[in-house]
Scaffold this motif. Structure first.
Motif, PDB file in Angstrom:
ATOM      1  N   GLU A 112      19.912  -9.268 -36.101  1.00 23.85           N
ATOM      2  CA  GLU A 112      19.379  -9.459 -34.749  1.00 23.85           C
ATOM      3  C   GLU A 112      20.227  -8.760 -33.684  1.00 23.85           C
ATOM      4  OE1 GLU A 112      17.696 -11.887 -37.569  1.00 23.85           O
ATOM      5  OE2 GLU A 112      19.835 -11.884 -37.083  1.00 23.85           O
ATOM      6  N   TYR A 113      21.384  -8.248 -34.068  1.00 20.62           N
ATOM      7  CA  TYR A 113      22.278  -7.556 -33.148  1.00 20.62           C
ATOM      8  C   TYR A 113      21.876  -6.081 -33.052  1.00 20.62           C
ATOM      9  CZ  TYR A 113      26.688  -5.597 -31.351  1.00 20.62           C
ATOM     10  OH  TYR A 113      27.639  -4.916 -30.627  1.00 20.62           O
ATOM     11  N   LYS A 114      21.910  -5.520 -31.851  1.00 19.28           N
ATOM     12  CA  LYS A 114      21.488  -4.128 -31.642  1.00 19.28           C
ATOM     13  C   LYS A 114      22.626  -3.168 -31.998  1.00 19.28           C
ATOM     14  CE  LYS A 114      18.095  -5.303 -28.081  1.00 19.28           C
ATOM     15  NZ  LYS A 114      17.656  -5.099 -26.670  1.00 19.28           N
ATOM     16  N   ARG A 115      22.937  -3.133 -33.284  1.00 14.03           N
ATOM     17  CA  ARG A 115      24.065  -2.319 -33.756  1.00 14.03           C
ATOM     18  C   ARG A 115      23.804  -0.821 -33.601  1.00 14.03           C
ATOM     19  NH1 ARG A 115      27.806   0.137 -34.189  1.00 14.03           N
ATOM     20  NH2 ARG A 115      29.421   0.247 -35.791  1.00 14.03           N
ATOM     21  N   LEU A 116      22.557  -0.409 -33.571  1.00 12.89           N
ATOM     22  CA  LEU A 116      22.221   1.012 -33.552  1.00 12.89           C
ATOM     23  C   LEU A 116      21.971   1.550 -32.147  1.00 12.89           C
ATOM     24  CD1 LEU A 116      19.647   0.967 -36.520  1.00 12.89           C
ATOM     25  CD2 LEU A 116      22.140   1.179 -36.644  1.00 12.89           C
ATOM     26  N   ARG A 117      22.290   0.785 -31.129  1.00 13.50           N
ATOM     27  CA  ARG A 117      21.895   1.195 -29.783  1.00 13.50           C
ATOM     28  C   ARG A 117      22.706   2.362 -29.238  1.00 13.50           C
ATOM     29  NH1 ARG A 117      24.839  -3.495 -29.104  1.00 13.50           N
ATOM     30  NH2 ARG A 117      26.363  -3.631 -27.421  1.00 13.50           N
ATOM     31  N   HIS A 118      23.925   2.548 -29.732  1.00 13.73           N
ATOM     32  CA  HIS A 118      24.751   3.651 -29.253  1.00 13.73           C
ATOM     33  C   HIS A 118      24.835   4.721 -30.337  1.00 13.73           C
ATOM     34  CE1 HIS A 118      26.704   0.472 -26.500  1.00 13.73           C
ATOM     35  NE2 HIS A 118      25.872   1.212 -25.794  1.00 13.73           N
ATOM     36  N   GLN A 119      24.020   5.740 -30.188  1.00 14.15           N
ATOM     37  CA  GLN A 119      23.983   6.859 -31.107  1.00 14.15           C
ATOM     38  C   GLN A 119      24.373   8.130 -30.356  1.00 14.15           C
ATOM     39  OE1 GLN A 119      20.462   7.111 -33.603  1.00 14.15           O
ATOM     40  NE2 GLN A 119      20.132   4.900 -33.500  1.00 14.15           N
ATOM     41  N   PRO A 120      24.634   9.228 -31.072  1.00 12.07           N
ATOM     42  CA  PRO A 120      25.003  10.466 -30.390  1.00 12.07           C
ATOM     43  C   PRO A 120      23.971  10.865 -29.340  1.00 12.07           C
ATOM     44  CG  PRO A 120      25.368  10.679 -32.747  1.00 12.07           C
ATOM     45  CD  PRO A 120      24.676   9.371 -32.545  1.00 12.07           C
ATOM     46  N   SER A 145      29.396  -2.852 -31.569  1.00 11.93           N
ATOM     47  CA  SER A 145      29.329  -1.536 -30.936  1.00 11.93           C
ATOM     48  C   SER A 145      30.394  -1.502 -29.844  1.00 11.93           C
ATOM     49  CB  SER A 145      27.948  -1.304 -30.323  1.00 11.93           C
ATOM     50  OG  SER A 145      27.813   0.022 -29.880  1.00 11.93           O
ATOM     51  N   PRO A 146      31.454  -0.697 -30.023  1.00 12.53           N
ATOM     52  CA  PRO A 146      32.604  -0.768 -29.116  1.00 12.53           C
ATOM     53  C   PRO A 146      32.338  -0.147 -27.759  1.00 12.53           C
ATOM     54  CG  PRO A 146      32.914   1.017 -30.655  1.00 12.53           C
ATOM     55  CD  PRO A 146      31.644   0.323 -31.062  1.00 12.53           C
ATOM     56  N   ARG A 147      33.079  -0.640 -26.770  1.00 13.06           N
ATOM     57  CA  ARG A 147      33.034  -0.050 -25.434  1.00 13.06           C
ATOM     58  C   ARG A 147      34.240   0.864 -25.265  1.00 13.06           C
ATOM     59  NH1 ARG A 147      32.105  -5.844 -22.328  1.00 13.06           N
ATOM     60  NH2 ARG A 147      30.116  -6.391 -23.339  1.00 13.06           N
ATOM     61  N   GLY A 148      34.272   1.577 -24.162  1.00 11.46           N
ATOM     62  CA  GLY A 148      35.430   2.413 -23.874  1.00 11.46           C
ATOM     63  C   GLY A 148      35.449   3.686 -24.696  1.00 11.46           C
ATOM     64  N   SER A 176      36.557 -10.974 -27.503  1.00  7.28           N
ATOM     65  CA  SER A 176      36.126 -10.485 -26.194  1.00  7.28           C
ATOM     66  C   SER A 176      35.825 -11.695 -25.327  1.00  7.28           C
ATOM     67  CB  SER A 176      34.875  -9.620 -26.325  1.00  7.28           C
ATOM     68  OG  SER A 176      35.143  -8.469 -27.100  1.00  7.28           O
ATOM     69  N   PRO A 177      36.288 -11.713 -24.076  1.00  6.97           N
ATOM     70  CA  PRO A 177      36.028 -12.859 -23.208  1.00  6.97           C
ATOM     71  C   PRO A 177      34.530 -13.087 -23.044  1.00  6.97           C
ATOM     72  CG  PRO A 177      37.656 -11.400 -22.233  1.00  6.97           C
ATOM     73  CD  PRO A 177      37.089 -10.683 -23.407  1.00  6.97           C
ATOM     74  N   THR A 235      37.462   2.576 -33.600  1.00  8.48           N
ATOM     75  CA  THR A 235      38.585   3.243 -34.274  1.00  8.48           C
ATOM     76  C   THR A 235      39.853   2.405 -34.164  1.00  8.48           C
ATOM     77  OG1 THR A 235      39.020   4.512 -32.249  1.00  8.48           O
ATOM     78  CG2 THR A 235      37.656   5.567 -33.939  1.00  8.48           C
ATOM     79  N   LEU A 236      39.716   1.198 -33.621  1.00  8.71           N
ATOM     80  CA  LEU A 236      40.874   0.321 -33.442  1.00  8.71           C
ATOM     81  C   LEU A 236      41.570   0.030 -34.763  1.00  8.71           C
ATOM     82  CD1 LEU A 236      42.679  -1.680 -31.905  1.00  8.71           C
ATOM     83  CD2 LEU A 236      40.861  -3.391 -32.215  1.00  8.71           C
ATOM     84  N   ILE A 237      40.794  -0.296 -35.791  1.00  7.26           N
ATOM     85  CA  ILE A 237      41.407  -0.650 -37.073  1.00  7.26           C
ATOM     86  C   ILE A 237      42.177   0.538 -37.630  1.00  7.26           C
ATOM     87  CG2 ILE A 237      40.896  -1.294 -39.465  1.00  7.26           C
ATOM     88  CD1 ILE A 237      38.609  -3.030 -38.332  1.00  7.26           C
TER      89      ILE A 237
END
Length: 301
Positions: free
Chosen positions: A280-288, A192-195, A142-143, A212-214
């Motif tokens: 330290e990364y906010k991996r859980l920030r995008h939940q249902p 945590s993916p965008r789009g 990612s840029p 779901t890219l992979i």
């Protein structure tokens, strides 16, 4: 002004890149200890992630793991300039052991491409450098937020011939072509993916937005997939490159099933060396929708 920004960013990296490994790790560990003692936002996010993802640990065990995680993240931050600035032969001299490389050879012997999933575990920059020296490889990126930094990042990461492709339509098309030709694609799977190309799937038992890219790449190219990381050895001894099998289901027709397999693949290796994961990364920030933000208090700090 852009040139000035470039040098203001790159100059500290080059200075840090002149350090020996032992000193870099000591400084990184010190930075992590300071982040802990000062009650930083990174400490709060780390504690939140470990509490939610590893509830089986006692409070004492969680605190100890959080403290070690901050130290290891600090070491990673100080090691990255070494991976970017050191001669590649010197970087490879840090690799003391390897495990599972035969899995890569077996996967490529099939004539199909290979997706190497490299979570934020240990030193992922060294893992990328190692595999780009051995195989025809492209890496998705990612840029950066600072455009002046992008040229530098591309130059140092691709100095062994690895091709860096942006995560846009053109870049993904290129990635797909390399896989169809039997090449290797490196992807960080635990962001945590965008789009819209994502699904909600359990990560340490918590449903989070997952790429779901992979899954799409596997379906469209028939590529194999493995997990890799560079484990930090104790006492400044160097690193161990590890390759392990991914969880079954990455090729599933159902995106949620495939996303679950992806998260299981990451979770498996994180549980091996949890202190070296970037909690330290906010991996859980995008939940249902409707789920509370677990970082609400940390976002205010």
């Amino acid at each position: 002004m852009s040139k000035l920004k470039y040098y203001l960013i790159v100059a500290p990296l080059r200075l840090a890149g002149a350090l020996p490994l032992g000193l870099a790790q000591k400084l990184g560990r010190l930075g992590g200890q300071l982040a802990w003692m000062l009650g930083s936002g990174s400490r709060k996010v780390t504690e939140t992630n470990i509490r939610l993802c590893l509830p089986e640990l006692s409070e004492q065990q969680r605190q100890a793991l959080a403290r070690r995680s901050l130290a290891h993240t600090g070491m990673t931050a100080m090691e990255i300039p070494l991976m970017w600035e050191w001669p590649v032969e010197k970087c490879f001299g840090l690799i003391r052991e390897t495990e599972g490389l035969d899995l890569v050879d077996q996967a490529l012997a099939s004539g199909r491409g290979l997706i190497l999933m490299a979570p934020h575990l240990g030193n992922w920059e060294l893992a990328g450098l190692f595999f780009s020296s051995r195989y025809r490889m492209a890496a998705l990126y990612s840029p950066p937020h600072v455009p002046e930094f992008e040229d530098y990042m591309i130059r140092v990461r691709s100095r062994l011939g690895s091709e860096l492709v942006r995560g846009d339509r053109k870049g993904l098309s290129r990635l797909m072509g390399i896989l169809k030709e039997g090449g290797v694609a490196g992807i960080l799977p635990d962001q945590s993916p965008r789009g819209k190309t994502n699904a909600y799937a359990p990560f340490f038992g918590i449903d989070v937005r997952t790429m779901t890219l992979i899954n799409k790449l596997v379906q469209k190219t028939g590529a194999n997939a493995l997990v890799t990381y560079a484990e930090r050895l104790p006492d400044q001894q160097g690193f161990r490159i590890v390759v392990t099998e991914a969880a079954p289901g990455l090729d599933a027709a159902d995106p949620t099933t495939a996303a679950t397999a992806l998260n299981q693949s990451v979770e498996k290796v994180v549980r091996r060396i949890p202190e070296q994961y970037q909690w330290e990364y906010k991996r859980l920030r995008h939940q249902p929708e409707g789920r509370p933000n677990p970082y609400k208090d940390t976002d205010k700090s």
